[in-house]
Design a protein around this motif. Sequence first.
Motif, PDB file in Angstrom:
ATOM      1  N   ILE A 478       0.842  -1.201   0.000  1.00  0.00           N
ATOM      2  CA  ILE A 478       0.000   0.000   0.000  1.00  0.00           C
ATOM      3  C   ILE A 478       0.872   1.244   0.000  1.00  0.00           C
ATOM      4  CG2 ILE A 478      -1.950  -1.123   1.144  1.00  0.00           C
ATOM      5  CD1 ILE A 478      -0.935   0.074   3.798  1.00  0.00           C
ATOM      6  N   GLN A 479       0.250   2.383  -0.377  1.00  0.00           N
ATOM      7  CA  GLN A 479       1.004   3.631  -0.495  1.00  0.00           C
ATOM      8  C   GLN A 479       0.543   4.718   0.473  1.00  0.00           C
ATOM      9  OE1 GLN A 479       2.095   4.497  -4.861  1.00  0.00           O
ATOM     10  NE2 GLN A 479       0.169   3.368  -5.040  1.00  0.00           N
ATOM     11  N   THR A 480      -0.592   4.496   1.143  1.00  0.00           N
ATOM     12  CA  THR A 480      -1.096   5.537   2.043  1.00  0.00           C
ATOM     13  C   THR A 480      -1.841   4.887   3.212  1.00  0.00           C
ATOM     14  OG1 THR A 480      -2.334   7.614   2.126  1.00  0.00           O
ATOM     15  CG2 THR A 480      -3.320   5.815   0.872  1.00  0.00           C
ATOM     16  N   THR A 504      -6.593   0.290  11.407  1.00  0.00           N
ATOM     17  CA  THR A 504      -5.917   1.271  10.559  1.00  0.00           C
ATOM     18  C   THR A 504      -4.641   0.627  10.024  1.00  0.00           C
ATOM     19  OG1 THR A 504      -6.786   3.181  11.744  1.00  0.00           O
ATOM     20  CG2 THR A 504      -4.754   3.511  10.500  1.00  0.00           C
ATOM     21  N   ILE A 505      -4.360   0.818   8.732  1.00  0.00           N
ATOM     22  CA  ILE A 505      -3.124   0.302   8.154  1.00  0.00           C
ATOM     23  C   ILE A 505      -2.363   1.448   7.483  1.00  0.00           C
ATOM     24  CG2 ILE A 505      -4.114  -1.995   7.798  1.00  0.00           C
ATOM     25  CD1 ILE A 505      -4.292  -1.360   4.820  1.00  0.00           C
ATOM     26  N   LEU A 506      -1.070   1.317   7.421  1.00  0.00           N
ATOM     27  CA  LEU A 506      -0.236   2.301   6.747  1.00  0.00           C
ATOM     28  C   LEU A 506       1.014   1.617   6.218  1.00  0.00           C
ATOM     29  CD1 LEU A 506       1.745   4.377   9.322  1.00  0.00           C
ATOM     30  CD2 LEU A 506      -0.123   2.923  10.109  1.00  0.00           C
ATOM     31  N   PRO A 507       1.703   2.224   5.234  1.00  0.00           N
ATOM     32  CA  PRO A 507       2.889   1.593   4.649  1.00  0.00           C
ATOM     33  C   PRO A 507       4.031   1.499   5.659  1.00  0.00           C
ATOM     34  CG  PRO A 507       2.081   3.395   3.264  1.00  0.00           C
ATOM     35  CD  PRO A 507       1.367   3.499   4.568  1.00  0.00           C
ATOM     36  N   TYR A 508       4.744   0.372   5.609  1.00  0.00           N
ATOM     37  CA  TYR A 508       5.931   0.197   6.451  1.00  0.00           C
ATOM     38  C   TYR A 508       7.152   0.751   5.735  1.00  0.00           C
ATOM     39  CZ  TYR A 508      10.072  -1.990   8.404  1.00  0.00           C
ATOM     40  OH  TYR A 508      11.325  -2.201   8.931  1.00  0.00           O
ATOM     41  N   GLN A 509       7.972   1.474   6.467  1.00  0.00           N
ATOM     42  CA  GLN A 509       9.261   1.946   5.966  1.00  0.00           C
ATOM     43  C   GLN A 509      10.325   1.642   7.002  1.00  0.00           C
ATOM     44  OE1 GLN A 509       8.660   6.098   5.182  1.00  0.00           O
ATOM     45  NE2 GLN A 509       7.534   5.742   3.274  1.00  0.00           N
ATOM     46  N   LYS A 510      11.501   1.320   6.528  1.00  0.00           N
ATOM     47  CA  LYS A 510      12.597   0.995   7.441  1.00  0.00           C
ATOM     48  C   LYS A 510      12.901   2.187   8.347  1.00  0.00           C
ATOM     49  CE  LYS A 510      17.280  -0.917   7.482  1.00  0.00           C
ATOM     50  NZ  LYS A 510      18.446  -1.331   6.670  1.00  0.00           N
ATOM     51  N   ARG A 572       3.061  -7.337   1.508  1.00  0.00           N
ATOM     52  CA  ARG A 572       4.241  -7.093   2.343  1.00  0.00           C
ATOM     53  C   ARG A 572       4.341  -5.624   2.745  1.00  0.00           C
ATOM     54  NH1 ARG A 572       9.709  -7.734  -0.944  1.00  0.00           N
ATOM     55  NH2 ARG A 572      10.403  -6.119   0.525  1.00  0.00           N
ATOM     56  N   ASP A 573       5.190  -5.362   3.725  1.00  0.00           N
ATOM     57  CA  ASP A 573       5.557  -4.012   4.164  1.00  0.00           C
ATOM     58  C   ASP A 573       4.338  -3.181   4.568  1.00  0.00           C
ATOM     59  OD1 ASP A 573       8.237  -4.570   3.750  1.00  0.00           O
ATOM     60  OD2 ASP A 573       8.171  -3.954   1.647  1.00  0.00           O
ATOM     61  N   ILE A 574       3.647  -3.671   5.605  1.00  0.00           N
ATOM     62  CA  ILE A 574       2.424  -3.019   6.077  1.00  0.00           C
ATOM     63  C   ILE A 574       2.428  -2.950   7.607  1.00  0.00           C
ATOM     64  CG2 ILE A 574      -0.111  -3.175   6.132  1.00  0.00           C
ATOM     65  CD1 ILE A 574       0.111  -4.727   3.457  1.00  0.00           C
ATOM     66  N   VAL A 575       1.949  -1.832   8.125  1.00  0.00           N
ATOM     67  CA  VAL A 575       1.751  -1.651   9.562  1.00  0.00           C
ATOM     68  C   VAL A 575       0.251  -1.742   9.837  1.00  0.00           C
ATOM     69  CG1 VAL A 575       1.999  -0.087  11.520  1.00  0.00           C
ATOM     70  CG2 VAL A 575       3.787  -0.183   9.758  1.00  0.00           C
ATOM     71  N   VAL A 576      -0.131  -2.574  10.793  1.00  0.00           N
ATOM     72  CA  VAL A 576      -1.543  -2.779  11.158  1.00  0.00           C
ATOM     73  C   VAL A 576      -1.745  -2.349  12.612  1.00  0.00           C
ATOM     74  CG1 VAL A 576      -3.367  -4.484  11.494  1.00  0.00           C
ATOM     75  CG2 VAL A 576      -1.826  -4.681   9.521  1.00  0.00           C
ATOM     76  N   LEU A 577      -2.744  -1.506  12.823  1.00  0.00           N
ATOM     77  CA  LEU A 577      -3.086  -1.084  14.189  1.00  0.00           C
ATOM     78  C   LEU A 577      -4.538  -1.454  14.468  1.00  0.00           C
ATOM     79  CD1 LEU A 577      -1.466   1.718  12.761  1.00  0.00           C
ATOM     80  CD2 LEU A 577      -0.999   1.837  15.215  1.00  0.00           C
ATOM     81  N   VAL A 578      -4.764  -2.312  15.438  1.00  0.00           N
ATOM     82  CA  VAL A 578      -6.115  -2.651  15.889  1.00  0.00           C
ATOM     83  C   VAL A 578      -6.399  -1.792  17.116  1.00  0.00           C
ATOM     84  CG1 VAL A 578      -7.638  -4.472  16.717  1.00  0.00           C
ATOM     85  CG2 VAL A 578      -5.874  -4.999  15.006  1.00  0.00           C
ATOM     86  N   HIS A 579      -7.327  -0.807  16.986  1.00  0.00           N
ATOM     87  CA  HIS A 579      -7.477   0.212  18.031  1.00  0.00           C
ATOM     88  C   HIS A 579      -8.867   0.290  18.663  1.00  0.00           C
ATOM     89  CE1 HIS A 579      -9.254   2.628  14.775  1.00  0.00           C
ATOM     90  NE2 HIS A 579      -8.216   2.239  14.056  1.00  0.00           N
TER      91      HIS A 579
END
Length: 707
Positions: A478-480, A504-510, A572-579
């Motif tokens: 994903i990109q945003t 909520t999900i957002l792109p993972y970056q190193k 791949r490369d995704i951040v997931v937040l369950v809030h």
Amino acid sequence: MKVYDHKHIKNIVLLGSAKSGKTTLCESMVFEAGITNRRGTVEEKNTLSDYHEIEHERGNSVYATSMHAEWKGYKINIIDTPGLDDFVGEIVSSLRVADTCVMLINSQYAVEVGTELIWEHIEKLQKPTLLAINQIDHPKSNFDKAFTAAKARFGEAVVLMQYPVNQGEGFNTIIDLLKMTMYKFPPEGGKPEKLPIPPEEREKAEALHNELVEKAAENDEALMELYFEKGNLEEDEMRKGLKIGMMKHDVFPVFCLSGKRNMGSGRLMGFIDNVAPGSMEMHPEETQDGKTIECTPQKPVSLFVFKTLIEPYLGKLSFFKVCSGSIEVGKDLLNAQTQITERINQLFIMDGNQRKPVNKLTAGDIGATIKLKSTSTNHTLHAPGFEVKFKEMEFPDPKIRTAIVAESKNDDEKLGEAAKELQEEDQTLHIEYSKELKQLILTGQGELHLAVTKWRLEHVYNLHIHYEKPRIPYRETIQTQASEIYRHKKQSGGAGQFAEVHMTILPYQKDMDTPTGFNIRGKDEIDLPWGGKLIFYNCIVGGVIDARFMPSILKGVMEKMEEGPITGSYARDIVVLVHDGKMHPVDSNDISFKIAGMQAFKRAFLNAKPKIMEPLYNLEVLVPEELTGEIMTDLQTRRAMIMGIDSRKNYQVINAKVPLAELDNYSTSLKSLTQGRASFKLQFAEYTPVPNEIQRTLEANAEAVEA
């Protein structure tokens, strides 16, 4: 058969491009040594080495073949190798156990691309090497051009040992610069007449002899002092200097011959037994833990298995080199890799497909045995209590792939068993079922490599198979940022199912910062098996979702990442937040939260500007300078990014990054564009976003499949 001690064994490997005449030279060498009573020919399909049916059908070597010659008190083990890069695995394994390399150069074509590729492996191992310019009897032979090209490519270490007096169809005479003698061969070849060097050749021969003396002297201080004192060296002194230079990789002696007419092969063997180093003189064998084992019969026995061949009606044939000690029939040895004891019930010297039984082999020798149950290529066998594991061979990465399909589902199991045997024989061949692509993927070194594999499956294993275009292992990301709520509710009598997940999900970056605006209570950082990361944050407060259900939500996310929302490719490369979320005291359970987590992730993913990623490969093309433009034009049609062009003598090395999707049939295309004069290497580089128009096509194709 006589058992030779370690001081009288020489192991050589014949190398060179296709059609350089290796197999034909082998025939002359074993004929000269009296191993055979007639010389076979490739055309008549009766050579000692190319004995497999596929080799008869194709007219060239596919396998490396072991044989031997007994010459003036020495045993010379000879390994004849294929000349085509498709069968590079055979070259790598043969080089591993050879003491001296004999590189054949076709006198018509000089240093070819195949020669270049083989030389890379020789240089890596720093094996002593001599050059043999072959086919001097061909009408288009050009010895001087071939020698000049060899010197330009391999450097000042290249030095003449011989030169032809009358190359071409009338070739029958050479001048030997070590012995300063002219050899004149009879029309049928074989033993030459020894003659004085004629006056018209004397000045040239003496000048070249002096160059050879200087080259021999410069490798040893004592010899150099002797040379300055006397102005010359005796023949034995020259031999000593040449051997030292070969072992340092500072001298590459050049011979001339006609393998087809058996002119010069005996002199070549004489140099091998007199000058070329044997195993006892070479650097000791290296172990995996950095130790060394000297080649001596005084140590306990150890063997290195360098080749496996599975023959119909015979079973598994294991080729080995005795690295230390002596091996006798009936000995029990321990496999260093499997820790299983193997009994050596039979020992053979192999001459092509002829098995010659022996009772004993000593350090430095090469032999074979059958029916070792738990031993494969690259394994070490050693005497109990003598723990050693030799450094394993490294084989080139695959260059080409295809999907393989059995025409009958009933043959799937048989195909799996055949694949296992083929891979045991050939370490450059890989057959593996891809869960991601849902295909059985075969990878190898080139189109011919895969064609030979297909032939073997059909003719040896009686399997009807066909090749299909392999799918591309795309990735999704994903990109945003995007958020989604999903409620799973199901009531069907009795206990129901209920779960609500706010995600909520957002792109993972190193090295990215921890997301703000959330009450983070827990974190799972997962290195995905297919590459990339998943960062999973538990941001639940107030107990709206019980902590015991968080692993189920994560499991749902992972399942959807294994079959991405766009094309079914890995995500791949995704951040997931369950809030946030809700649960029911009776109807909430693990399956409910798994489904809710999966669907919330899928919906959020589709709203987060999803992007398809494609595998990008580093491509290195070795091509003659005059063909560089055609290769560059072809690469531009394949969406290649040219990273640079380097020069390597008369060749250009093009480095580029190319999408895997554009490399289909590249091997065939390259051979067509260059008439087989170019070669390439591939290595995975990275994943990169596909162009928008290609993404739209992939999405449309995926939708059509679902429909």
